[in-house]
Design an enzyme around this catalytic site. Structure first.
Site, PDB file in Angstrom:
ATOM      1  N   GLY A  28       0.722  -1.387   0.006  1.00  0.00           N
ATOM      2  CA  GLY A  28      -0.048   0.059  -0.189  1.00  0.00           C
ATOM      3  C   GLY A  28       0.806   1.221   0.099  1.00  0.00           C
ATOM      4  N   GLY A  33       5.480   3.574  -9.047  1.00  0.00           N
ATOM      5  CA  GLY A  33       6.173   2.361  -9.239  1.00  0.00           C
ATOM      6  C   GLY A  33       5.210   1.073  -9.088  1.00  0.00           C
ATOM      7  N   HIS A  34       4.188   1.417  -8.160  1.00  0.00           N
ATOM      8  CA  HIS A  34       3.136   0.421  -8.046  1.00  0.00           C
ATOM      9  C   HIS A  34       2.347   0.111  -9.388  1.00  0.00           C
ATOM     10  CE1 HIS A  34       4.100   1.143  -3.706  1.00  0.00           C
ATOM     11  NE2 HIS A  34       3.997  -0.138  -3.443  1.00  0.00           N
ATOM     12  N   LYS A 146      13.284  -2.915  -8.369  1.00  0.00           N
ATOM     13  CA  LYS A 146      13.591  -2.133  -7.035  1.00  0.00           C
ATOM     14  C   LYS A 146      13.786  -2.987  -5.942  1.00  0.00           C
ATOM     15  CE  LYS A 146      13.430   1.029  -3.815  1.00  0.00           C
ATOM     16  NZ  LYS A 146      12.602   0.739  -2.617  1.00  0.00           N
TER      17      LYS A 146
HETATM   18  P1  AMP Z   1       5.738  -2.582  -1.794  1.00  0.00           P
HETATM   19  O1  AMP Z   1       4.447  -1.858  -1.579  1.00  0.00           O
HETATM   20  O2  AMP Z   1       7.038  -1.654  -1.236  1.00  0.00           O
HETATM   21  O3  AMP Z   1       6.050  -3.663  -0.823  1.00  0.00           O
HETATM   22  O4  AMP Z   1       6.119  -2.800  -3.107  1.00  0.00           O
HETATM   23  C1  AMP Z   1       5.216  -3.687  -3.883  1.00  0.00           C
HETATM   24  C2  AMP Z   1       5.848  -4.108  -5.066  1.00  0.00           C
HETATM   25  O5  AMP Z   1       6.185  -2.879  -5.802  1.00  0.00           O
HETATM   26  C3  AMP Z   1       7.040  -4.582  -5.004  1.00  0.00           C
HETATM   27  O6  AMP Z   1       7.212  -5.674  -6.027  1.00  0.00           O
HETATM   28  C4  AMP Z   1       8.002  -3.814  -5.354  1.00  0.00           C
HETATM   29  O7  AMP Z   1       9.316  -4.308  -5.976  1.00  0.00           O
HETATM   30  C5  AMP Z   1       7.297  -2.912  -6.239  1.00  0.00           C
HETATM   31  N1  AMP Z   1       8.134  -1.655  -6.384  1.00  0.00           N
HETATM   32  C6  AMP Z   1       8.169  -0.840  -5.242  1.00  0.00           C
HETATM   33  N2  AMP Z   1       8.715   0.404  -5.588  1.00  0.00           N
HETATM   34  C7  AMP Z   1       9.098   0.385  -6.981  1.00  0.00           C
HETATM   35  C8  AMP Z   1       9.553   1.117  -7.940  1.00  0.00           C
HETATM   36  N3  AMP Z   1      10.061   2.348  -7.467  1.00  0.00           N
HETATM   37  N4  AMP Z   1       9.562   1.011  -9.180  1.00  0.00           N
HETATM   38  C9  AMP Z   1       9.045  -0.580  -9.489  1.00  0.00           C
HETATM   39  N5  AMP Z   1       8.447  -1.563  -8.744  1.00  0.00           N
HETATM   40  C10 AMP Z   1       8.432  -0.793  -7.489  1.00  0.00           C
END
Ligand code: AMP
Length: 280
Positions: A28, A33-34, A146
């Protein structure tokens, strides 16, 4: 867009969605990126499911679980606008009911880098992702570059546990100044935020040396350290030049290339970033 919490609700809603189904697990506080993962899923799938779950099992005792940023109404608005079909918002009790005692450990590739700094982190990640995969039953699952070691750990898990799905890796989405987008960037003060692009500058400095022919891994680690030293607020936890698959530290970069990665504190905020050096 449908929103569900419990496992029976999820199963009913998922069964109504057409295959192939793409799944995007998140914690969340969504950013661009998400949304890049969502778009990648939409490009190859008939339906897209996103989960939002701040997984207690992947946070260490001194980490930021309690203060991890959350804004579910905003997240749901972004996902609705993006055209997501189903959002799963499980509670900790749904994922870890009383008596829960089964864990997934990816033994070797979980050990170095982030695993060395955050004991138990990848056990928590692998366990929750295995449970999410079992519940959602996607044909494709989308993860960001990332979190490079997370991808390596989950690839191994998918192979070892015969998950019938394809893992798709999406390039790191960055701010215009190079800082990798992260939910944790909101913790940065203005001064820290101004210096945070030092991570990407360090990675690109090492990449430039590699492109010019440097194959000594220690020289690339030194190039990253030197670039980070230009940011006075940066406290380096590690810099790494590792084998792209095993993640073992390299002496010399061979035909398989390398993964450059780092973890850097700005005040209490821990930032990570990485870059793949392509081999032959
Ligand atoms: P998180 O909410 O931080 O657990 O991220 C969820 C998904 O989004 C994971 O697969 C992360 O690697 C991906 N993610 C987070 N930040 C980025 C970003 N800047 N670029 C690409 N994918 C991202």
């Amino acid at each position: 867009m449908k929103t569900v919490t419990t496992l029976p609700e999820l199963r009913t809603a998922r069964a109504a969605l057409p295959d192939p189904l793409g799944f995007v697990p998140t914690m969340g506080y969504l950013h661009e990126g998400h949304l890049a993962l969502v778009r990648a899923a939409q490009a190859c799938c008939q339906s897209v499911v996103v989960s939002i779950f701040v997984n207690p099992a992947q946070f260490g005792p001194n980490e930021d679980l309690a203060k991890y940023p959350r804004d579910i109404p905003r997240d749901l608005a972004l996902l609705e606008q993006a055209g997501v079909n189903l959002v799963w918002l499980p509670t900790p009790e749904v994922i870890y009911p009383p008596g829960f005692q089964t864990w997934v450990e990816v033994a070797e590739v979980s050990q170095p880098l982030e695993g060395g700094m955050r004991p138990g982190h990848f056990r928590g990640v692998a366990t929750v992702v295995a449970k999410l995969f079992n519940a959602v039953g996607p044909q494709f699952a989308f993860f960001g570059q990332k979190d490079a070691q997370q991808v390596a750990v989950l690839r191994q898990m998918v192979t070892d546990l015969h998950f019938p799905l394809e893992l798709v890796v999406v390039p790191t989405d960055r701010e215009p100044d190079g800082l990798a987008r992260s939910s944790r960037n909101v913790y940065l003060t203005a001064e820290e935020r101004a210096q945070a692009p030092a991570l990407y500058r360090a990675l690109t400095a090492a990449q430039t040396a590699y492109t010019a022919g440097e194959r000594d891994a220690e020289a690339l680690r030194a190039a990253m350290q030197a670039a980070l030293a230009a940011a006075p607020l940066a406290q380096v936890q590690y810099v790494s030049c590792a084998h792209p698959r095993t993640l073992a530290e390299l002496e010399t970069i061979g035909p398989e290339g390398a993964l450059l990665s780092m973890a850097v504190y700005f005040g209490k905020t821990r930032l990570i970033d990485n870059l793949v050096l392509q081999g032959k």
